[in-house]
Design an enzyme around this catalytic site. Structure first.
Site, PDB file in Angstrom:
ATOM      1  N   ASP A   7       0.857  -1.181   0.000  1.00 18.30           N
ATOM      2  CA  ASP A   7       0.000   0.000   0.000  1.00 18.30           C
ATOM      3  C   ASP A   7       0.901   1.242   0.000  1.00 18.30           C
ATOM      4  OD1 ASP A   7      -2.347   1.664   0.536  1.00 18.30           O
ATOM      5  OD2 ASP A   7      -1.560   1.824   2.577  1.00 18.30           O
ATOM      6  N   ASP A   9      -0.281   5.206   0.885  1.00 19.55           N
ATOM      7  CA  ASP A   9      -0.547   6.176   1.964  1.00 19.55           C
ATOM      8  C   ASP A   9      -0.550   5.513   3.344  1.00 19.55           C
ATOM      9  OD1 ASP A   9      -0.851   7.883  -0.132  1.00 19.55           O
ATOM     10  OD2 ASP A   9      -2.944   8.386   0.251  1.00 19.55           O
ATOM     11  N   ASP A 211      -1.682  -0.610   5.898  1.00 20.54           N
ATOM     12  CA  ASP A 211      -2.015   0.030   7.183  1.00 20.54           C
ATOM     13  C   ASP A 211      -3.520   0.219   7.393  1.00 20.54           C
ATOM     14  OD1 ASP A 211      -2.342   2.149   5.265  1.00 20.54           O
ATOM     15  OD2 ASP A 211      -2.405   3.518   6.962  1.00 20.54           O
TER      16      ASP A 211
HETATM   17 MG   LIG Z   1      -2.985   3.228   3.516  1.00 15.84          MG
END
Ligand SMILES: [Mg+2]
Length: 263
Positions: A7, A9, A211
């Site tokens: 991922d 961000d 995240d």
């Molecule tokens: Mg993310």
């Protein structure tokens, strides 16, 4: 070889500043070791391509929450029969066309009585304001093809999400926005690309790093999963049994997780 799916961000990029410099050395080590680094993100291809070049990457990317897999030309030795060649990429289109998603979101909002504001209603300045991105990057982020990001302005998001599902669409939630999609997600795209790697290369292990809750599905597809600390870590950990939590947030924690996998 190892194939890393990551991922962006809040994972490879700092959630607030979008900085990735603390991961620079680990990225180089992936490349010099002959491994692959696959960016797997809700970002648009235009935005990802700029980052991909800045990072000096040469591997495929997964964009718009699995809406498309984009490969450098003949990455697996030949042009993939299912791919559309455009803009210097071989694109495997997995998602529904953007205008259809915008229409469906409007319909779901009307049915549920929930007020939403999608990227299609925002100008570049508003996207920049809401994401904290510089204007030029926000212009690239605005170029959507298979996923409409939106915010809920008033009303119960659960009612809206139920209306979206009732219309045959799906939704997901990242660090800043909800997203409406159809027929695709990060997990399906990772499964498809991992299968291509296994068909064409000698893959020892796949590694996933994420995240947010919208990463849970794709992290479960990988052999070794890492969670980058965020507000969603506790909930994400319940959805990804066996995943390890990285020792720090963002690109610094990302680099440590990657070093452990390479050790
Ligand atoms: Mg993310």
């Amino acid at each position: 070889m190892l194939v890393f799916f990551t991922d962006l961000d809040g994972t490879l990029l700092d959630h607030d500043t979008y900085d990735w410099q603390p991961a620079r050395h680990a990225i180089r080590r992936i490349q010099t070791g002959g491994h692959a680094l696959i960016l797997c993100t809700s970002k648009s291809l235009a935005e990802v391509a700029a980052l991909w070049r800045a990072m000096g990457l040469a591997d495929p990317v997964i964009v718009e929450n699995g809406g498309a897999i984009c490969l450098p030309p003949r990455y697996f030795g030949e042009t993939l029969p299912a791919a559309v060649v455009r803009g210097g990429w071989e694109v495997l289109e997995l998602g529904a066309p953007y205008p259809e998603l915008v229409r469906a979101l409007g319909e779901a909002a009307g049915v549920s009585g929930v007020a939403v504001r999608g990227f299609s209603q925002m100008d570049t300045a508003e996207v920049a304001l809401r994401t904290g991105l510089p204007l030029e990057t926000a212009r690239l982020a605005h170029q959507r093809e298979f996923d409409e990001p939106f915010v809920v302005e008033e009303g119960d998001p659960a009612l809206l999400c139920a209306a979206i599902e009732h219309l045959g669409y799906s939704w997901t939630r990242g660090g800043r926005f909800f997203h409406i999609l159809r027929g695709c997600d990060k997990a399906k795209a990772v499964r498809r690309l991992a299968a291509l790697f296994r068909d064409h290369r000698s893959v020892a292990r796949t590694v996933g790093l994420g995240d947010g809750l919208n990463d849970a599905g794709f992290l479960r597809e990988t052999g070794s999963a890492w969670l980058l600390p965020s507000r969603q870590t506790e909930e994400l950990a319940r959805l990804t049994p066996g995943a390890r939590v990285a020792p720090a947030k963002g690109p610094a924690g990302w680099a440590q997780a990657v070093e452990r996998e390479l050790a």
